[in-house]
Design a protein around this motif. Structure first.
Motif, PDB file in Angstrom:
ATOM      1  N   SER A  46      39.890  39.363  20.191  1.00 57.64           N
ATOM      2  CA  SER A  46      39.305  40.701  20.136  1.00 57.64           C
ATOM      3  C   SER A  46      39.040  41.249  21.533  1.00 57.64           C
ATOM      4  O   SER A  46      39.137  42.458  21.747  1.00 57.64           O
ATOM      5  CB  SER A  46      38.026  40.696  19.307  1.00 57.64           C
ATOM      6  OG  SER A  46      37.076  39.830  19.867  1.00 57.64           O
ATOM      7  N   MET A  47      38.747  40.365  22.491  1.00 56.72           N
ATOM      8  CA  MET A  47      38.594  40.831  23.874  1.00 56.72           C
ATOM      9  C   MET A  47      39.924  41.306  24.438  1.00 56.72           C
ATOM     10  O   MET A  47      39.967  42.276  25.190  1.00 56.72           O
ATOM     11  CB  MET A  47      38.014  39.719  24.747  1.00 56.72           C
ATOM     12  CG  MET A  47      36.530  39.545  24.583  1.00 56.72           C
ATOM     13  SD  MET A  47      35.847  38.450  25.799  1.00 56.72           S
ATOM     14  CE  MET A  47      36.061  36.887  24.979  1.00 56.72           C
ATOM     15  N   ILE A  48      40.998  40.646  24.061  1.00 55.48           N
ATOM     16  CA  ILE A  48      42.329  41.079  24.513  1.00 55.48           C
ATOM     17  C   ILE A  48      42.675  42.438  23.918  1.00 55.48           C
ATOM     18  O   ILE A  48      43.209  43.316  24.606  1.00 55.48           O
ATOM     19  CB  ILE A  48      43.380  40.006  24.161  1.00 55.48           C
ATOM     20  CG1 ILE A  48      43.140  38.764  25.010  1.00 55.48           C
ATOM     21  CG2 ILE A  48      44.794  40.533  24.362  1.00 55.48           C
ATOM     22  CD1 ILE A  48      43.957  37.567  24.606  1.00 55.48           C
ATOM     23  N   VAL A  49      42.326  42.638  22.637  1.00 58.33           N
ATOM     24  CA  VAL A  49      42.570  43.939  22.006  1.00 58.33           C
ATOM     25  C   VAL A  49      41.718  45.021  22.671  1.00 58.33           C
ATOM     26  O   VAL A  49      42.189  46.136  22.918  1.00 58.33           O
ATOM     27  CB  VAL A  49      42.305  43.864  20.490  1.00 58.33           C
ATOM     28  CG1 VAL A  49      42.308  45.236  19.858  1.00 58.33           C
ATOM     29  CG2 VAL A  49      43.323  42.965  19.820  1.00 58.33           C
ATOM     30  N   ALA A  50      40.463  44.702  22.993  1.00 55.86           N
ATOM     31  CA  ALA A  50      39.602  45.671  23.673  1.00 55.86           C
ATOM     32  C   ALA A  50      40.126  45.982  25.068  1.00 55.86           C
ATOM     33  O   ALA A  50      40.070  47.131  25.521  1.00 55.86           O
ATOM     34  CB  ALA A  50      38.175  45.141  23.757  1.00 55.86           C
ATOM     35  N   LEU A  51      40.650  44.966  25.754  1.00 56.83           N
ATOM     36  CA  LEU A  51      41.239  45.199  27.073  1.00 56.83           C
ATOM     37  C   LEU A  51      42.483  46.073  26.958  1.00 56.83           C
ATOM     38  O   LEU A  51      42.698  46.959  27.790  1.00 56.83           O
ATOM     39  CB  LEU A  51      41.581  43.870  27.741  1.00 56.83           C
ATOM     40  CG  LEU A  51      42.117  43.938  29.160  1.00 56.83           C
ATOM     41  CD1 LEU A  51      41.066  44.546  30.088  1.00 56.83           C
ATOM     42  CD2 LEU A  51      42.515  42.558  29.640  1.00 56.83           C
ATOM     43  N   ALA A  52      43.275  45.849  25.904  1.00 57.93           N
ATOM     44  CA  ALA A  52      44.457  46.687  25.687  1.00 57.93           C
ATOM     45  C   ALA A  52      44.046  48.134  25.388  1.00 57.93           C
ATOM     46  O   ALA A  52      44.662  49.081  25.897  1.00 57.93           O
ATOM     47  CB  ALA A  52      45.294  46.125  24.544  1.00 57.93           C
ATOM     48  N   ALA A  53      42.991  48.318  24.585  1.00 54.66           N
ATOM     49  CA  ALA A  53      42.500  49.669  24.297  1.00 54.66           C
ATOM     50  C   ALA A  53      41.976  50.333  25.562  1.00 54.66           C
ATOM     51  O   ALA A  53      42.204  51.529  25.791  1.00 54.66           O
ATOM     52  CB  ALA A  53      41.407  49.619  23.228  1.00 54.66           C
ATOM     53  N   PHE A  54      41.282  49.560  26.387  1.00 54.15           N
ATOM     54  CA  PHE A  54      40.769  50.090  27.647  1.00 54.15           C
ATOM     55  C   PHE A  54      41.917  50.516  28.570  1.00 54.15           C
ATOM     56  O   PHE A  54      41.897  51.618  29.143  1.00 54.15           O
ATOM     57  CB  PHE A  54      39.887  49.037  28.333  1.00 54.15           C
ATOM     58  CG  PHE A  54      39.334  49.476  29.653  1.00 54.15           C
ATOM     59  CD1 PHE A  54      38.278  50.372  29.715  1.00 54.15           C
ATOM     60  CD2 PHE A  54      39.866  48.993  30.838  1.00 54.15           C
ATOM     61  CE1 PHE A  54      37.766  50.776  30.932  1.00 54.15           C
ATOM     62  CE2 PHE A  54      39.371  49.391  32.058  1.00 54.15           C
ATOM     63  CZ  PHE A  54      38.316  50.288  32.106  1.00 54.15           C
ATOM     64  N   CYS A  55      42.928  49.649  28.697  1.00 51.81           N
ATOM     65  CA  CYS A  55      44.077  49.973  29.556  1.00 51.81           C
ATOM     66  C   CYS A  55      44.848  51.174  29.017  1.00 51.81           C
ATOM     67  O   CYS A  55      45.292  52.030  29.788  1.00 51.81           O
ATOM     68  CB  CYS A  55      44.985  48.756  29.692  1.00 51.81           C
ATOM     69  SG  CYS A  55      44.255  47.432  30.652  1.00 51.81           S
ATOM     70  N   TYR A  56      45.005  51.240  27.687  1.00 51.17           N
ATOM     71  CA  TYR A  56      45.675  52.390  27.089  1.00 51.17           C
ATOM     72  C   TYR A  56      44.889  53.675  27.342  1.00 51.17           C
ATOM     73  O   TYR A  56      45.459  54.722  27.643  1.00 51.17           O
ATOM     74  CB  TYR A  56      45.866  52.175  25.585  1.00 51.17           C
ATOM     75  CG  TYR A  56      46.466  53.356  24.885  1.00 51.17           C
ATOM     76  CD1 TYR A  56      47.817  53.652  25.023  1.00 51.17           C
ATOM     77  CD2 TYR A  56      45.687  54.202  24.091  1.00 51.17           C
ATOM     78  CE1 TYR A  56      48.380  54.752  24.394  1.00 51.17           C
ATOM     79  CE2 TYR A  56      46.232  55.296  23.454  1.00 51.17           C
ATOM     80  CZ  TYR A  56      47.578  55.567  23.607  1.00 51.17           C
ATOM     81  OH  TYR A  56      48.133  56.652  22.993  1.00 51.17           O
ATOM     82  N   GLY A  57      43.569  53.591  27.231  1.00 52.45           N
ATOM     83  CA  GLY A  57      42.732  54.761  27.506  1.00 52.45           C
ATOM     84  C   GLY A  57      42.829  55.213  28.939  1.00 52.45           C
ATOM     85  O   GLY A  57      42.860  56.410  29.229  1.00 52.45           O
ATOM     86  N   VAL A  58      42.869  54.273  29.878  1.00 51.46           N
ATOM     87  CA  VAL A  58      43.017  54.619  31.289  1.00 51.46           C
ATOM     88  C   VAL A  58      44.399  55.226  31.540  1.00 51.46           C
ATOM     89  O   VAL A  58      44.541  56.203  32.269  1.00 51.46           O
ATOM     90  CB  VAL A  58      42.775  53.378  32.180  1.00 51.46           C
ATOM     91  CG1 VAL A  58      43.180  53.649  33.615  1.00 51.46           C
ATOM     92  CG2 VAL A  58      41.323  52.961  32.111  1.00 51.46           C
ATOM     93  N   TRP A  59      45.427  54.645  30.918  1.00 52.31           N
ATOM     94  CA  TRP A  59      46.797  55.114  31.107  1.00 52.31           C
ATOM     95  C   TRP A  59      46.985  56.541  30.600  1.00 52.31           C
ATOM     96  O   TRP A  59      47.632  57.359  31.243  1.00 52.31           O
ATOM     97  CB  TRP A  59      47.756  54.168  30.391  1.00 52.31           C
ATOM     98  CG  TRP A  59      49.194  54.522  30.550  1.00 52.31           C
ATOM     99  CD1 TRP A  59      49.952  55.254  29.694  1.00 52.31           C
ATOM    100  CD2 TRP A  59      50.035  54.196  31.642  1.00 52.31           C
ATOM    101  NE1 TRP A  59      51.217  55.385  30.173  1.00 52.31           N
ATOM    102  CE2 TRP A  59      51.299  54.738  31.383  1.00 52.31           C
ATOM    103  CE3 TRP A  59      49.847  53.481  32.813  1.00 52.31           C
ATOM    104  CZ2 TRP A  59      52.360  54.594  32.254  1.00 52.31           C
ATOM    105  CZ3 TRP A  59      50.911  53.341  33.675  1.00 52.31           C
ATOM    106  CH2 TRP A  59      52.145  53.897  33.390  1.00 52.31           C
TER     107      TRP A  59
END
Length: 113
Positions: A46-59
């Motif tokens: 779930s931390m990896i998914v949250a990191l992916a969501a964070f990176c997608y949001g930044v992108w």
């Protein structure tokens, strides 16, 4: 207690060599000290998914995704604060928990604006 099935019996752990039952204090003293809490099963994923969501949001520049990912990552990072900062880390961990909850609430509010 000898009538229990052998694989369910824990009498050997509760008595000494003469068959005298140990007190609760003696049993607690025998137990190993508690290890620091580790992440539960699935929390790393779930931390990896949250990191992916964070990176997608930044992108893409989507603020609710950035706030959601940051809130969850801050909430999970609170567990390691006492290891790095010792006794001062406990209040820091509590502050991080509160900040992550407020950030998550802000992400939900921002999502509906």
């Amino acid at each position: 207690m000898a009538f229990h099935y052998r694989w369910f019996s824990h009498d050997e752990e509760l008595t000494d060599e003469l068959g005298v039952r140990h007190s609760r204090a003696l049993l607690d003293r025998k137990e190993e000290p508690a290890q620091p809490t580790k992440y539960a099963r699935g929390e790393i994923a779930s931390m990896i998914v949250a990191l992916a969501a964070f990176c997608y949001g930044v992108w893409t520049g989507i603020a609710p995704f950035i706030l959601f990912g940051a809130a969850f990552l801050i909430y999970e990072a609170r567990r390691i604060m006492p290891m790095f900062f010792g006794p001062v880390g406990v209040p820091l961990a509590n502050a991080m928990r509160g900040f992550s909850i407020v950030t998550l609430f802000g992400a939900v509010v921002l999502l509906f604006l």
